[in-house]
Scaffold this motif. Sequence first.
Motif, short mmCIF file in Angstrom:
data_model
loop_
_atom_site.label_atom_id
_atom_site.label_comp_id
_atom_site.label_asym_id
_atom_site.label_seq_id
_atom_site.Cartn_x
_atom_site.Cartn_y
_atom_site.Cartn_z
N GLN A 393 1.53 -5.42 -5.57
CA GLN A 393 2.02 -5.11 -4.26
C GLN A 393 1.69 -3.82 -3.91
OE1 GLN A 393 2.94 -8.32 -3.14
NE2 GLN A 393 4.15 -7.11 -1.85
N ARG A 394 1.69 -2.89 -4.44
CA ARG A 394 1.41 -1.45 -4.31
C ARG A 394 0.03 -1.26 -3.91
NH1 ARG A 394 4.35 2.17 -9.06
NH2 ARG A 394 6.24 2.71 -7.83
N ASN A 395 -0.74 -2.11 -4.46
CA ASN A 395 -2.40 -2.04 -4.24
C ASN A 395 -2.56 -3.01 -2.94
OD1 ASN A 395 -2.90 -0.50 -6.24
ND2 ASN A 395 -3.36 -1.75 -7.66
N GLY A 396 -1.66 -3.48 -2.32
CA GLY A 396 -1.79 -4.48 -1.14
C GLY A 396 -2.71 -5.82 -1.59
N ASP A 397 -2.48 -6.05 -2.95
CA ASP A 397 -3.58 -7.25 -3.26
C ASP A 397 -2.51 -8.43 -3.36
OD1 ASP A 397 -5.02 -9.10 -4.54
OD2 ASP A 397 -5.78 -7.69 -6.20
#
Length: 653
Positions: A393-397
């Motif tokens: 989620q933090r990596n936008g994946d």
Amino acid sequence: MTDVTDATRDADADATIRACLSLGQPRSFFLFAGAGSGKTRSLKEALEGLDTQTLTTLRKHSRKIAVITYTNAAADEITRRVKADPVFQVQTIHSFAWSLIEGRRADIRGWLESNLRTEIAEIQAAHAKGRAGTDAHDKREKKMASKTKRLERLAEIRAFTYAPEGDNFGRDALQHTEVIALAAHFLTESETFQNIVLARYPFILIDESQDTMKPLMEALLTFEARHRGRIALGLLGDTMQRIYTDGLRDLDQRVGDFSQPAKQMNHRSRKRIVDLANSIRRDDDGRQQRAREDKPGGTVRVFLAPSEGTDRGAFEAFACADMARITGDPAWQNAEAIKTLTIERHMAAARLGFSELFEPLSKPDKLKDGFRDGTLPAMRLFTHRVLPLVTAQRNGDAFAAMAVLRDGSPLVDKRGIRTGRGGQASGLDAARAGVAALMTLFKDEPDPSCADVLAVVAEHRLFPIPDQLRPCLPDDNPAAQDMADILAELDPLFDELDLTTPEDTPPTEPTITEAWTQALDAPFSQVARYLAYVEDRSPFGTHQGVKGLEFPRVMVIADDVHTRFKGLASYETLFGVKPLGPTAQKKADNGEETTIERTRRLLYVTCTRAEESLALVLYSEAPDTIRRFLISNQWMAEDEVVIAAADGTYQDA
């Protein structure tokens, strides 16, 4: 006459092993192989070199070659090398012991009954001599009650269970020490059992034999002597690399009738490091190794500083910078490129910054093994479910996040996606809401506690909550309510089963629930640091964790002041700063193992992990005494010792 080269110098030792593995004339052997000698390679080549006729005969008679390795990783590598041929039974020692006794329900029950009665009688005898009202008195009473309860319930157990690589709970579960003791007992006391083992295995090969638990190793030696000529017991190892106290201390002296090939070469380290290793063990068993001709040079330095008043972070940074200057290797100033070794795991945890998570979970007997090796199921909720989800989620994946949910969340299985729960939104919608709530924690408080993370995961049912963690949830949490309902329904069956207090856990240890409650207060960021450590992706390690491994740059930290288990090792005693205490001296006079022996072995194991360069950082109340020891014993040259000055600066000795 063929010229001897570094590559062929130990060929005779390998040939001896192959000759011992003969179905017609099996002979037991003990292969001495020091650090970096290629011991495991010899084992692999011996297995690969077995002739076709031998393998065909084994298959025809449904016999196997038992290959016992120290780690699962080693077992996987050997299995790969022999192409997973089922004639090779490759296991760790606990898995092998369990394979011998699994299914022998009546025998196991009989042994447990006898053992429990003996233990209860011993506790009762001690209890009769003790004083009431003391902690020891209360402990004995609880132990007697626990063991008596287990004895009474033995008859109810239909089948015993055991997880070789994990923690074992429940009334039908056997503990690691019990499985080892059971296998040892049957190997020496049951003729029928012995004949079964003989029929199944013509060869039993044990890597890292010096650390095989003493009861089982003694049983195997007794078994081999009783049936010599019918089986080959192949032991590979080096007593100087014994790092656990439950190994057989005098193994090399108990194999006088075995063939004893020895390997001379150290293929791992450069000459200076091999020379230091030879110096460390010279006063122990005198065995010496040769460095390869194509590995001259190498760098060793000792950095000494006072125990009190030294900024350890700054001193170790200086040591790294100085190593970079001395070696001309800039990687010494890259923390990720250096392997830093400590005596104890808690020291590594403190330096890596996950002590709040580590300390509580490393204490209870039924948690510590799984926690320390990364297999504890409840911990894997954080390491293998929540952490990958948060990272994605933090990596936008979004793709990676969905993969984590599909792998472990009941909300996005086929049934959850279609119907949701009780007419509510679909499972996919519920999962999105749960993920959003989870990530809000990291927005409002960048590093929430593990307890806060667990509460959100449980409230939104993102992942199943392990039973160990359910008592740690708030009473109003749906998962906690579910658990309460389940326990209420099963109360007639489990009225005496305490899922939160493991059987036989001493009262001085935290219960499982207490340990988890403390650990869950840790910031969630410590989960990632812990995972990197157990997966050996961190720059820190311990002597236990790096056995058999090698690294270009190694820093060994010896810090007696920060050693929790004082009896484990004492560098100040080894180097003459402190004498042996009265108890230790009495042991030495009786020929028993001393702190000096243990410390020497740990130093040997850690130093011999280095391939190119090695830094020893030693903190002591008397650095000058250590410097004199190192130089006078010719471990180090004068220009190889750096010492902290009184004004906090550093200088060559």
